[in-house]
Design a protein around this motif. Sequence first.
Motif, PDB file in Angstrom:
ATOM      1  N   GLY A   1       0.824  -1.197   0.000  1.00 57.62           N
ATOM      2  CA  GLY A   1       0.000   0.000   0.000  1.00 57.62           C
ATOM      3  C   GLY A   1       0.862   1.253   0.000  1.00 57.62           C
TER       4      GLY A   1
ATOM      5  N   PRO B   1      -6.670  -4.359  -5.130  1.00 54.91           N
ATOM      6  CA  PRO B   1      -6.233  -4.244  -3.737  1.00 54.91           C
ATOM      7  C   PRO B   1      -4.732  -4.507  -3.629  1.00 54.91           C
ATOM      8  CG  PRO B   1      -7.460  -6.278  -4.082  1.00 54.91           C
ATOM      9  CD  PRO B   1      -7.586  -5.490  -5.346  1.00 54.91           C
TER      10      PRO B   1
ATOM     11  N   ASP C   1     -11.018  -2.824  -5.034  1.00 53.49           N
ATOM     12  CA  ASP C   1     -10.409  -2.807  -3.702  1.00 53.49           C
ATOM     13  C   ASP C   1     -11.502  -2.653  -2.646  1.00 53.49           C
ATOM     14  OD1 ASP C   1      -8.913  -2.426  -1.415  1.00 53.49           O
ATOM     15  OD2 ASP C   1      -7.563  -0.953  -2.309  1.00 53.49           O
TER      16      ASP C   1
ATOM     17  N   SER D   1     -11.039   3.239  -2.090  1.00 51.40           N
ATOM     18  CA  SER D   1     -10.496   4.597  -2.127  1.00 51.40           C
ATOM     19  C   SER D   1     -10.786   5.297  -3.444  1.00 51.40           C
ATOM     20  CB  SER D   1      -8.984   4.564  -1.877  1.00 51.40           C
ATOM     21  OG  SER D   1      -8.697   4.045  -0.602  1.00 51.40           O
TER      22      SER D   1
ATOM     23  N   GLU E   1     -19.107   3.194   2.591  1.00 50.27           N
ATOM     24  CA  GLU E   1     -19.677   2.547   3.769  1.00 50.27           C
ATOM     25  C   GLU E   1     -21.101   3.016   4.047  1.00 50.27           C
ATOM     26  OE1 GLU E   1     -18.000   6.380   5.121  1.00 50.27           O
ATOM     27  OE2 GLU E   1     -17.340   4.788   3.757  1.00 50.27           O
TER      28      GLU E   1
ATOM     29  N   THR F   1     -14.223   6.889  -3.536  1.00 49.65           N
ATOM     30  CA  THR F   1     -14.394   8.130  -2.766  1.00 49.65           C
ATOM     31  C   THR F   1     -13.997   9.361  -3.573  1.00 49.65           C
ATOM     32  OG1 THR F   1     -12.170   8.048  -1.769  1.00 49.65           O
ATOM     33  CG2 THR F   1     -13.945   6.894  -0.611  1.00 49.65           C
TER      34      THR F   1
ATOM     35  N   GLN G   1     -11.297  -1.484   0.168  1.00 50.71           N
ATOM     36  CA  GLN G   1     -11.162  -0.180   0.823  1.00 50.71           C
ATOM     37  C   GLN G   1     -11.847   0.937   0.039  1.00 50.71           C
ATOM     38  OE1 GLN G   1      -7.096   0.489   2.684  1.00 50.71           O
ATOM     39  NE2 GLN G   1      -6.614  -1.240   1.369  1.00 50.71           N
TER      40      GLN G   1
ATOM     41  N   SER H   1     -14.528  -7.899   0.139  1.00 58.81           N
ATOM     42  CA  SER H   1     -13.712  -8.801   0.956  1.00 58.81           C
ATOM     43  C   SER H   1     -14.378 -10.165   1.080  1.00 58.81           C
ATOM     44  CB  SER H   1     -13.473  -8.198   2.340  1.00 58.81           C
ATOM     45  OG  SER H   1     -14.701  -7.970   3.009  1.00 58.81           O
TER      46      SER H   1
ATOM     47  N   THR I   1      -4.013   3.953  -6.368  1.00 61.54           N
ATOM     48  CA  THR I   1      -5.349   4.482  -6.623  1.00 61.54           C
ATOM     49  C   THR I   1      -5.288   5.861  -7.268  1.00 61.54           C
ATOM     50  OG1 THR I   1      -6.310   3.229  -4.790  1.00 61.54           O
ATOM     51  CG2 THR I   1      -7.522   5.163  -5.543  1.00 61.54           C
TER      52      THR I   1
ATOM     53  N   ILE J   1     -16.663  -2.613   0.990  1.00 58.98           N
ATOM     54  CA  ILE J   1     -16.171  -3.616   1.922  1.00 58.98           C
ATOM     55  C   ILE J   1     -16.671  -5.016   1.594  1.00 58.98           C
ATOM     56  CG2 ILE J   1     -18.066  -3.297   3.555  1.00 58.98           C
ATOM     57  CD1 ILE J   1     -14.322  -3.958   4.356  1.00 58.98           C
TER      58      ILE J   1
END
Length: 402
Positions: free
Chosen positions: A121, A251, A149, A153, A163, A156, A151, A210, A126, A207
Amino acid sequence: MMMHQVLHDKLKADAERLSEALEHMSKLFLAPKEEKTLRAFTSAEVGELLRVSDGYLRKAHFDGRIPEVEQGPGNKRLYSAENILQIRNILAQNAKDPFQFLPGRRQGDKLQIWSTVNFKGGSSKTTTTVTLGMRLALRGYRVCLVDADPQASLTTFFGYQPEIDFRHGGTLYDAIRYNDGETSRVPIVDVLRKTYFPNLDLVPGGIMLSEFETETPTALSRGEQPVFFNRIRDSLRQVEDDYDIVLIDCPPQLGYLTMAAVCASTSLLMTIIPERVDLASASQFLTMASGVLEVLYSNGGIGAYDNFAYLLTRFDTAISTQQDLSEWLRQLLGDSVIKTPFVKSSAVSEAGLSQKTIFEVDLATTKNRKTYERALESVMSFSNDIEKMIQSAWGRGGTNEA
């Protein structure tokens, strides 16, 4: 007697508090229910994006071949992204070579799918993906960004809070998930989102992705089809005719999601910071990937690639060891290392704090204009290098300026 808090209860409570705080923070940058918007562009920027000179653009306005646009201070023309796209299409209709203005796929060209990968990371993976995607869209390509991913990112950057906005679905996971008796995967068009960038669509991450990592071993044991490495590829085939380029943000690990993205790709882009620790991590990633991909290759998971390219990121021109290592890496890996690095810049970091890329910052209002201009030059240059590789994969050498 003091009761110890159960760990999962604490994590759930902390997650709820953090989610509420993030939602509040988002409202500081964006008005409620307001989508992000894109700034206007100057005539010099538009000329570069359209591959024409300033004089050509002025004459086209004077002759009435293209519509007039908004004027800013000093009666200077300001173009919206929609204006640029409209002008691009008008000029293409009357050009001797329409592909100068519409540089995307032609009949027989395959969809270009690039995955950005790294084992570690913090390598600007990203930021590279979203910045490259925006640049290519502004240059006239139909682009789809896929956030693979958990996460999320990349998601966003487009003003979403994964989330919150995708708590109940609407991400890539829905398009590649396994059947569980009650829920099955959906067509990828069901999760595709138009963005405030013309020519740029998004498949959000979240999320729930995952779950794909944990569900795949069970799905393999029961022989569920299609197998994991075909799921992103099969989903993208549903929209293959709608895009010239797909960019997948993977990811930072070599898991099932990354392998599925790699198997869907025509080219791979690996971001590397020219530091010894990061180079060691890259070496480990390549060693592990080669073994895994050999197995996938023997099982029909992957075929030939157009490019496996390395992009030097967070490149600090003031650090001599980084310059030495970058030169060493170029000697070692040759033309696989993209000519122009993605330089480290406070301008990129500052833009990211407000969920923006360097392309979205209004240079006319920034206090550090020269810093932003240097960062923008770096981004445009490495994006141009990759654009040439894409054109080469289609059997041509780019476009000329009018």
